[in-house]
Scaffold this motif. Structure first.
Motif, PDB file in Angstrom:
ATOM      1  N   TYR A 453       0.866  -1.186   0.000  1.00  0.00           N
ATOM      2  CA  TYR A 453       0.000   0.000   0.000  1.00  0.00           C
ATOM      3  C   TYR A 453       0.896   1.227   0.000  1.00  0.00           C
ATOM      4  N   ARG A 454       1.244   1.678  -1.206  1.00  0.00           N
ATOM      5  CA  ARG A 454       2.229   2.747  -1.312  1.00  0.00           C
ATOM      6  C   ARG A 454       1.720   4.072  -0.758  1.00  0.00           C
ATOM      7  N   TRP A 455       0.423   4.272  -0.707  1.00  0.00           N
ATOM      8  CA  TRP A 455      -0.132   5.489  -0.138  1.00  0.00           C
ATOM      9  C   TRP A 455       0.140   5.581   1.363  1.00  0.00           C
ATOM     10  N   PHE A 456       0.405   4.435   1.997  1.00  0.00           N
ATOM     11  CA  PHE A 456       0.641   4.445   3.435  1.00  0.00           C
ATOM     12  C   PHE A 456       1.957   5.155   3.780  1.00  0.00           C
ATOM     13  N   ALA A 457       2.882   5.257   2.843  1.00  0.00           N
ATOM     14  CA  ALA A 457       4.139   5.968   3.093  1.00  0.00           C
ATOM     15  C   ALA A 457       3.871   7.446   3.383  1.00  0.00           C
ATOM     16  N   LEU A 523     -13.199  -5.547   9.665  1.00  0.00           N
ATOM     17  CA  LEU A 523     -12.052  -5.671   8.771  1.00  0.00           C
ATOM     18  C   LEU A 523     -11.249  -4.384   8.689  1.00  0.00           C
ATOM     19  N   TRP A 524     -11.924  -3.231   8.717  1.00  0.00           N
ATOM     20  CA  TRP A 524     -11.210  -1.958   8.598  1.00  0.00           C
ATOM     21  C   TRP A 524     -10.352  -1.659   9.828  1.00  0.00           C
ATOM     22  N   ALA A 525     -10.625  -2.357  10.957  1.00  0.00           N
ATOM     23  CA  ALA A 525      -9.884  -2.092  12.191  1.00  0.00           C
ATOM     24  C   ALA A 525      -8.596  -2.879  12.297  1.00  0.00           C
ATOM     25  N   HIS A 526      -8.399  -3.898  11.470  1.00  0.00           N
ATOM     26  CA  HIS A 526      -7.167  -4.691  11.559  1.00  0.00           C
ATOM     27  C   HIS A 526      -6.568  -5.006  10.191  1.00  0.00           C
ATOM     28  N   SER A 527      -7.026  -4.324   9.157  1.00  0.00           N
ATOM     29  CA  SER A 527      -6.470  -4.541   7.819  1.00  0.00           C
ATOM     30  C   SER A 527      -6.517  -3.234   7.042  1.00  0.00           C
ATOM     31  N   LEU A 528      -5.511  -3.043   6.183  1.00  0.00           N
ATOM     32  CA  LEU A 528      -5.472  -1.855   5.332  1.00  0.00           C
ATOM     33  C   LEU A 528      -6.178  -2.057   3.998  1.00  0.00           C
ATOM     34  N   ALA A 529      -6.663  -3.279   3.746  1.00  0.00           N
ATOM     35  CA  ALA A 529      -7.316  -3.559   2.458  1.00  0.00           C
ATOM     36  C   ALA A 529      -8.559  -2.694   2.235  1.00  0.00           C
ATOM     37  N   PRO A 530      -9.474  -2.548   3.218  1.00  0.00           N
ATOM     38  CA  PRO A 530     -10.621  -1.654   2.978  1.00  0.00           C
ATOM     39  C   PRO A 530     -10.207  -0.210   2.736  1.00  0.00           C
ATOM     40  N   TRP A 531      -9.203   0.251   3.478  1.00  0.00           N
ATOM     41  CA  TRP A 531      -8.724   1.611   3.264  1.00  0.00           C
ATOM     42  C   TRP A 531      -8.073   1.756   1.889  1.00  0.00           C
ATOM     43  N   ASP A 532      -7.425   0.701   1.428  1.00  0.00           N
ATOM     44  CA  ASP A 532      -6.842   0.733   0.090  1.00  0.00           C
ATOM     45  C   ASP A 532      -7.932   0.864  -0.971  1.00  0.00           C
ATOM     46  N   SER A 533      -9.058   0.181  -0.743  1.00  0.00           N
ATOM     47  CA  SER A 533     -10.182   0.311  -1.681  1.00  0.00           C
ATOM     48  C   SER A 533     -10.723   1.731  -1.693  1.00  0.00           C
ATOM     49  N   VAL A 535      -9.002   4.485  -0.943  1.00  0.00           N
ATOM     50  CA  VAL A 535      -8.017   5.328  -1.626  1.00  0.00           C
ATOM     51  C   VAL A 535      -8.088   5.116  -3.137  1.00  0.00           C
ATOM     52  N   ALA A 536      -8.234   3.857  -3.563  1.00  0.00           N
ATOM     53  CA  ALA A 536      -8.342   3.574  -5.000  1.00  0.00           C
ATOM     54  C   ALA A 536      -9.599   4.206  -5.588  1.00  0.00           C
ATOM     55  N   LEU A 537     -10.722   4.167  -4.830  1.00  0.00           N
ATOM     56  CA  LEU A 537     -11.960   4.767  -5.321  1.00  0.00           C
ATOM     57  C   LEU A 537     -11.833   6.276  -5.449  1.00  0.00           C
ATOM     58  N   ILE A 538     -11.225   6.899  -4.413  1.00  0.00           N
ATOM     59  CA  ILE A 538     -11.037   8.354  -4.470  1.00  0.00           C
ATOM     60  C   ILE A 538     -10.122   8.733  -5.626  1.00  0.00           C
ATOM     61  N   THR A 539      -9.054   7.950  -5.801  1.00  0.00           N
ATOM     62  CA  THR A 539      -8.134   8.235  -6.911  1.00  0.00           C
ATOM     63  C   THR A 539      -8.816   8.078  -8.252  1.00  0.00           C
ATOM     64  N   ALA A 540      -9.626   7.001  -8.390  1.00  0.00           N
ATOM     65  CA  ALA A 540     -10.326   6.769  -9.654  1.00  0.00           C
ATOM     66  C   ALA A 540     -11.319   7.889  -9.949  1.00  0.00           C
TER      67      ALA A 540
END
Length: 602
Positions: A453-457, A523-533, A535-540
Motif C-alpha cells: 500500500y504505497r499510499w501508506f508511506a 475488517l477496517w480495524a485490523h487490515s489496510l485492504a478496505p482503506w486501500d479500496s 483510496v483507490a476509489l477516491i483516486t479513480a
C-alpha cells in the motif's frame, strides 16, 4: 528467523529465494569483455569514465540542491522558528521542548541551524542547558525526514520502494526509540546533563575554529544562488526587536578592509570600505522572503528529484555483473569468525567519517537511500551507517562549538556533548546485541506495508512528523494532568496490542481462542485492504473528474472555434425553438419579399 537478519545469509543466499529482502542479482546483459575488439574496449572504458564523471556531477548537484532546500525552508519558516523558540515558558515542558525541536528542524531542514539557535539562547541566558536537552533530542528526530522523503521518489517499483523506504525509516525508528527511553530517563535523573557537565568541568578546553571540508566545494555554487543571514533567526529567538524587521536574504558581505585599515576618517567611509554587495542571484530582488523561499523550494525539489532519478539510472547501468558482485561483497560481507561482529562497528566509523566530510547527516543518509533501494547496500548494513551518520553530525557540532567565545564556550560545548552522548547512548541500547536491533525489524515491517500500500508511506510521514508531534504538543500545553490522563491509557493499550501480536506469532496457545487472531474486529480495524479500496476509489473518481473536465473543456473550445451566426444555423435555431416564432415570421416575410423583388426584376 534469526538467520533472516544476517548479512551473510542475504549475500550467500542461505535464506528463502522468495525473500523480498534478498539483494537482487544485477545481471550484465552487455557484450562480454573478451569478445570486444580493441576499439570496443576503448569505447567501453570511455563510456565508463563518462558515467563516473556524470555520477559525480549529479551527486554534487544533489548535495547542492539539499543545501538550497535547507535555505528555502529557512526563508519560508525561519522567522516562525525563531518565534517558536522565543516561547520560553513553553520550553520548560520537556515534551513541548522535544516537539518544538522536531517542528523547528522540519521548518529549517537543518539540525545544525536549529542546534545553533539553541546554543545562542543558552549563551544569552534565555535558556538553561537542562531545558535545551529535550530540544536537542527533537532536532535529532526532525533531521531524519529528509531521507524518508528521498525514498518516496522510488515508489515506481514495489521491490525497490520496499528496500528504499525501509532503509530510510530505520533511521527514524532508531531516533524515536532512543527518545522513548532516554527522555524519561533524563527527566527522572538528569543523566545527559550531569555526565556532560562532569566532562566539561574535568577538561580545560580551548577555543578553536570549525572546519570547512565539503562546504568549500559546494559553497561555490550555493552561495552564487542564495546567501542567508542566519543571525536573524537567532536574533528573533533571543528577543532582538530589530531582527524581526530584517530580511534573511544577505545583502552585504564584509571584506577584509577592516583588518588592513583599522582607522578611517569617518563612519560613512568605514561602511563603504568594510562592506560590499553580495554576489548571488537574489541580492537585488525586491520580493519578500516567503516568495523567494517558495521559488527556491520548487526549484530545489525539482533538481533534487531529477538528480536522484538520474543517479539511480546511472547506478543501475554501472553496477552490473562482476562489478556489482564485488561492490556488494565489500559493503555487505562480514569479517570471518570470530571477528564478524567488528564489521558493523567499522560501518559506524565509516558513516561517522563520511558525515564529518559532507558535514550533514541528511546528505549522507539521503545518498545511501537509493543504494539500498537498488540492492547495493543491505538494510542490515545501512543501519550502522545511519548510526555513524548520527555520530558524525555531532562531531561537527563539537568542533564548531569550540569556536565560541570564552564566556559561552562551556555551555556551547555541553550542548554539543549532550547531542553526542544521546546518540552514543542510543547505539548502546539498540545495536550491540542482535536481539535489540529492533529498528531493523520495524523498518522491514513498514517496508512490507508500503510495498503493498504505497499510499501508506505518505500517511506515515504526515502522522509521524506532523500530526503525532502536534497532538503531543497540544496535550503538553494543557498540563501534566491532561497529558498523563490521555497518554498513560494510550500507552497501556499500545503495550497490550504489541504483546498480543507477539503472542499470536510465538505462543498462540497462551491466548484465549478469540484473541488468537483479530478477526473478531471489523475488517477496517485490523487490515489496510478496505482503506486501500477507499483510496483507490477516491483516486479513480479524481481521475474521472479530471478527464470529464478535460472533455468538457475540449468541447467548449470546439464550440468557441465554430463560426456563429451563419444563415443555416439561424434557420435551424428559429425553426427548432418555439420561443422564436416571431423571429421566424419576420424571416419568412423577408424571404417572400425578396422572392417577389427578384421576379419583378426578371
Amino acid at each position: 528467523m534469526a538467520a533472516a537478519h544476517s548479512t551473510v545469509a542475504l549475500i550467500e543466499g542461505e535464506c528463502d529465494a522468495a525473500d523480498p529482502w534478498d539483494l537482487p542479482d544485477m545481471k550484465d546483459t552487455g557484450v562480454p569483455w573478451s569478445v570486444l575488439d580493441t576499439t570496443g574496449k576503448v569505447l567501453r572504458v570511455l563510456v565508463a569514465v563518462g558515467k563516473v564523471i556524470l555520477l559525480l556531477g549529479f551527486l554534487y548537484t544533489f548535495i547542492c540542491s539539499l543545501d538550497i532546500l535547507s535555505s528555502a525552508f529557512q526563508l519560508v519558516g525561519g522567522k516562525a522558528a525563531g518565534d517558536i523558540f522565543q516561547e520560553n515558558s513553553v520550553l520548560s515542558n520537556p515534551l513541548a521542548g522535544l516537539v518544538i525541536g522536531v517542528l523547528v528542524t522540519l521548518l529549517v531542514q537543518s539540525s545544525s541551524t536549529s542546534s545553533s539557535i539553541v546554543v545562542s539562547m543558552v549563551s544569552s541566558g534565555l535558556l538553561t542547558v537542562q531545558l535545551a536537552v529535550p530540544i536537542i533530542m527533537g532536532t535529532n528526530i526532525g533531521t531524519s525526514v529528509t531521507n524518508t522523503l528521498v525514498a518516496m521518489t522510488q515508489a515506481g517499483d514495489r521491490r525497490t520502494f520496499r528496500r528504499a523506504f525501509a532503509g530510510a525509516t530505520v533511521h527514524d525508528f532508531f531516533n524515536w526509540l532512543s527518545v522513548l527511553v532516554l527522555l524519561p530517563l533524563e527527566v527522572a535523573t538528569g543523566y545527559l546533563y550531569l555526565v556532560t557537565k562532569l566532562i566539561i568541568d574535568s577538561f580545560s578546553i580551548k577555543s578553536g575554529e570549525a572546519p570547512d571540508l565539503l562546504n568549500v566545494i559546494t559553497d561555490l555554487l550555493t552561495e552564487s544562488i542564495i546567501q542567508l543571514d542566519e543571525s536573524v533567526i537567532s536574533g528573533i529567538a533571543t528577543g532582538d526587536v530589530e531582527a524581526r524587521n530584517k530580511s534573511l536574504i544577505k545583502k552585504w558581505c564584509q571584506t577584509f578592509t577592516n583588518t588592513v585599515r583599522p582607522k578611517l576618517v569617518s563612519y560613512i567611509q568605514n561602511l563603504e570600505l568594510n562592506t560590499k554587495t553580495c554576489e548571488h542571484l537574489f541580492v537585488d530582488v525586491t520580493l519578500p522572503d516567503l516568495a523567494v523561499g517558495l521559488i527556491l523550494l520548487a526549484v530545489s525539489l525539482l533538481v533534487l528529484c531529477s538528480c536522484l532519478v538520474l543517479i539511480v539510472k546511472l547506478l543501475n547501468s554501472m553496477l552490473r555483473g562482476q562489478v556489482a558482485v564485488v561492490i556488494k561483497k565489500i559493503l555487505n560481507t562480514d569479517f570471518p569468525f570470530p571477528f564478524g561482529w567488528v564489521t558493523g562497528y567499522i560501518a559506524i566509523v565509516v558513516g561517522a567519517g563520511m558525515t564529518f566530510i559532507v558535514q550533514s547527516s541528511s546528505v549522507f543518509t539521503s545518498a545511501i537511500t537509493p543504494l539500498v533501494g537498488i540492492g547495493v547496500i543491505s538494510i542490515e548494513r545501512a543501519y550502522p551507517l545511519s548510526l555513524g551518520a548520527n555520530i558524525g553530525t555531532t562531531t561537527t557540532a563539537l568542533v564548531a562549538a569550540m569556536a565560541s567565545p570564552g564566556d559561552t564556550l562551556a555551555n556551547a560545548l555541553q550542548i554539543a556533548l549532550v547531542h553526542f552522548l544521546f546518540n552514543i547512548s542510543g547505539i548502546i541500547l539498540w545495536y550491540p546485541v542482535p536481539f535489540t536491533r529492533i529498528p531493523i525489524r520495524l523498518a522491514k515491517s513498514l517496508g512490507n506495508i508500503t510495498a503493498s500500500y504505497r499510499w501508506f508511506a505518505a500517511v506515515y510521514i504526515i502522522c509521524c512528523f506532523f500530526i503525532f508531534p502536534f497532538i503531543i504538543f497540544s496535550l503538553s500545553l494543557a498540563g501534566w494532568q491532561v497529558l498523563l490522563s490521555v497518554g498513560i491509557p494510550l500507552l497501556i493499550m499500545l503495550f497490550i496490542i504489541v504483546a498480543i501480536n507477539i503472542l499470536q506469532r510465538q505462543q498462540p496457545r497462551c491466548l484465549p481462542t478469540i484473541l488468537r487472531s483479530w478477526d473478531f474486529l471489523p475488517l477496517w480495524a485490523h487490515s489496510l485492504a478496505p482503506w486501500d479500496s477507499v483510496v483507490a476509489l477516491i483516486t479513480a473518481k479524481s481521475c474521472c473528474c479530471c478527464k470529464c473536465c478535460l472533455v468538457a473543456a475540449d468541447e467548449q473550445d470546439h464550440k468557441d472555434k465554430e463560426p456563429m451566426g451563419t444563415k443555416k444555423d439561424l434557420m435551424v435555431e428559429m425553426y427548432d425553438n418555439p420561443a422564436m416564432s416571431a423571429e421566424r415570421e419576420v424571416y419568412s416575410e423577408k424571404k417572400m419579399e425578396s422572392s417577389i423583388l427578384k421576379s419583378t426584376q426578371l
